[in-house]
Design an enzyme around this catalytic site. Structure first.
Site, short mmCIF file in Angstrom:
data_model
loop_
_atom_site.label_atom_id
_atom_site.label_comp_id
_atom_site.label_asym_id
_atom_site.label_seq_id
_atom_site.Cartn_x
_atom_site.Cartn_y
_atom_site.Cartn_z
N SER A 47 33.51 38.50 36.58
CA SER A 47 33.46 39.88 37.06
C SER A 47 32.08 40.51 36.85
O SER A 47 31.32 40.09 35.98
CB SER A 47 34.49 40.74 36.34
N1 SAH Z 1 38.03 36.94 33.02
C1 SAH Z 1 37.24 36.01 33.75
C2 SAH Z 1 37.20 36.31 35.24
C3 SAH Z 1 38.13 35.43 35.87
S1 SAH Z 1 38.46 35.52 37.59
C4 SAH Z 1 35.82 35.89 33.18
O1 SAH Z 1 35.46 36.65 32.28
O2 SAH Z 1 35.09 35.01 33.63
C5 SAH Z 1 40.22 35.39 37.48
C6 SAH Z 1 40.77 34.12 36.90
O3 SAH Z 1 42.20 34.24 36.88
C7 SAH Z 1 40.46 32.87 37.69
O4 SAH Z 1 39.82 31.94 36.87
C8 SAH Z 1 41.84 32.39 38.14
O5 SAH Z 1 41.94 30.98 38.19
C9 SAH Z 1 42.73 32.97 37.07
N2 SAH Z 1 44.16 33.13 37.41
C10 SAH Z 1 44.70 33.47 38.61
N3 SAH Z 1 46.04 33.52 38.52
C11 SAH Z 1 46.37 33.19 37.23
C12 SAH Z 1 47.58 33.05 36.52
N4 SAH Z 1 48.77 33.23 37.11
N5 SAH Z 1 47.53 32.71 35.21
C13 SAH Z 1 46.34 32.49 34.59
N6 SAH Z 1 45.16 32.60 35.22
C14 SAH Z 1 45.16 32.95 36.51
#
Ligand code: SAH
Length: 232
Positions: free
Chosen positions: A84
């Protein structure tokens, strides 16, 4: 002769100290990011600001984007996912009012950056990632960087992590159509949950759920754009 040897020895020690204590070359960029992208937009929580000042964001993204690590936008981290925008990480972290004694759950570990920012402030962070490669890489990265208070797992975060519930803080970093009920159930009394709610392909609204006397209240905070929440 002895004096020369001693002074040489001291010189070597001083130089080694200088080399190893040098801040990384991204330090000035990171401090400027905190000032211009985060403080100037109204984030004031000093614990949050200090955490972001400290976490080396450039180590959480692929090498090819390293030079852009402190810019004002999200970046790709592989598998169609993104880290993000720094301001959004700050905004969400401030919204959950983190403090030293709290226990946090993050859904969507991604790069591990948000987990690291939280881990600088709270006692313990549990984080779940649904893409196995990202789950493994972020877990390794956090370990290497010395974050002993973060526990990572691969899985579907929809179900939360009941074994460690309740959580004072829950941060969801993927966009849901509806707030997963298990996450509301796993929110502690006086807990705070932030989650982007809305259609995955559109702009979503960041919602804040609080729990008091077992009752939840939901407030809309701002518009955001997140990658979709997936199911296994
Ligand atoms: N917090 C992260 C940003 C991640 S983007 C950072 O600091 O880099 C969102 C993430 O959520 C992605 O990696 C995606 O694979 C994950 N995601 C999507 N659906 C999910 C679920 N049901 N359970 C766990 N992770 C999930």
């Amino acid at each position: 002769m002895l004096v020369v040897k001693i002074s040489l020895f001291i010189q070597v020690i001083v130089m080694a100290g200088l080399i190893f204590s040098q801040p990384d070359k991204f330090e000035p960029l990171r401090q400027r990011m905190v000032k211009t992208q985060i403080m100037d937009r109204g984030i004031t929580n000093s614990a949050v600001l200090n955490a972001i000042r400290k976490v080396p964001r450039h180590l959480f993204i692929p090498k090819e984007y390293e030079e852009e690590a402190y810019n004002d936008y999200p970046l790709p981290i592989g598998f169609g996912q993104t880290i993000s925008q720094p301001y959004i990480v700050a905004y969400m972290t401030e919204a959950v009012k983190p403090s030293a004694k709290k226990k946090a759950l993050e859904i969507g570990t991604g790069s591990g950056y948000q987990a690291a920012v939280l881990a600088e402030i709270v006692e313990k962070v549990y984080t779940i990632e649904i893409v196995p490669e990202l789950a493994e890489a972020s877990s390794e990265r956090l370990k290497k960087l010395g974050y002993k208070n973060v526990e990572c797992k691969f899985g579907d975060g929809y179900k939360g992590w009941p074994e460690h519930a309740p959580f004072d803080i829950i941060i969801v970093t993927a966009a849901c159509e509806k707030i997963p009920v298990p996450l509301i159930d796993q929110l502690a009394e006086n807990g705070r949950l932030v989650i982007p709610v809305g259609a995955p392909s559109a702009v979503q609204e960041l919602e804040l759920v609080t729990k008091k006397n077992g009752k939840t209240e939901t407030k809309r905070l701002t518009f955001v754009r997140f990658v979709p929440f997936k199911r296994l």
